[in-house]
Design a protein around this motif. Structure first.
Motif, PDB file in Angstrom:
ATOM      1  N   ASN A  91       0.832  -1.211   0.000  1.00 60.77           N
ATOM      2  CA  ASN A  91       0.000   0.000   0.000  1.00 60.77           C
ATOM      3  C   ASN A  91       0.864   1.257   0.000  1.00 60.77           C
ATOM      4  OD1 ASN A  91      -2.173  -1.753   0.138  1.00 60.77           O
ATOM      5  ND2 ASN A  91      -2.454  -1.505   2.327  1.00 60.77           N
ATOM      6  N   HIS A 111      -5.158   7.274  -1.048  1.00 62.39           N
ATOM      7  CA  HIS A 111      -4.046   6.617  -0.351  1.00 62.39           C
ATOM      8  C   HIS A 111      -3.981   6.964   1.131  1.00 62.39           C
ATOM      9  CE1 HIS A 111      -2.449   4.833  -3.937  1.00 62.39           C
ATOM     10  NE2 HIS A 111      -2.346   6.002  -4.531  1.00 62.39           N
ATOM     11  N   ARG A 114      -6.532   4.970   3.111  1.00 61.81           N
ATOM     12  CA  ARG A 114      -6.196   3.549   2.985  1.00 61.81           C
ATOM     13  C   ARG A 114      -5.035   3.185   3.902  1.00 61.81           C
ATOM     14  NH1 ARG A 114      -3.961   0.540  -2.424  1.00 61.81           N
ATOM     15  NH2 ARG A 114      -4.168  -1.588  -1.671  1.00 61.81           N
TER      16      ARG A 114
END
Length: 144
Positions: A91, A111, A114
């Motif tokens: 990630n 992002h 997340r």
């Protein structure tokens, strides 16, 4: 504290476990059916990314099934928590290198949350499996 039996579980924990199992099942199937995007965000230091992505798909499905089987539940929760921790570098790699998926560049609006939610997913696997009661321990005399 580890829960001793399903009778002590709350409805909320059972629902959270079901949602997590469905989410991991869908993610696992996506890893197996469409591995390209997952391979693309895999850091360069991971050997044989195609194989690793396939194995992670199998692990996600196995963990989801394990969550729903009482004797396997705790092991599945620990396994999924460790899994979520181990894929966190992918990630970060995706975010920091602005890797497009299907030609789409995701911004920090995607992002940021997340990356920030990964610890919540780790906790969720542990809580839904009964490995922890934190932070609900002691509320109203129930462990949750």
């Amino acid at each position: 504290m580890i829960l001793e039996g399903a009778a002590r579980e709350s409805r909320g924990r059972r629902i959270a476990r079901g949602i997590l199992a469905v989410a991991y099942s869908l993610a696992g199937m996506a890893h197996l059916a469409r591995p390209g995007g997952f391979v693309a965000i895999t850091p360069d230091w991971v050997p044989t990314p195609e194989l690793v992505v396939g194995l992670t798909g199998v692990a996600e499905i196995a963990g989801a099934v394990g969550l729903m089987i009482a004797p396997l539940r705790r092991a599945a929760g620990v396994g999924l928590a460790l899994y979520a921790f181990c894929v966190w570098p992918a990630n970060f790699h995706h975010a920091l290198n602005d890797i497009p998926l299907n030609g789409v560049h995701f911004g920090w609006w995607y992002h940021g949350p997340r990356l920030a939610l990964q610890p919540v997913i780790i906790w969720w696997a542990l809580w839904a499996s009964g490995m922890t009661d934190w932070p609900f321990r002691g509320r109203g005399g129930r462990t949750n």
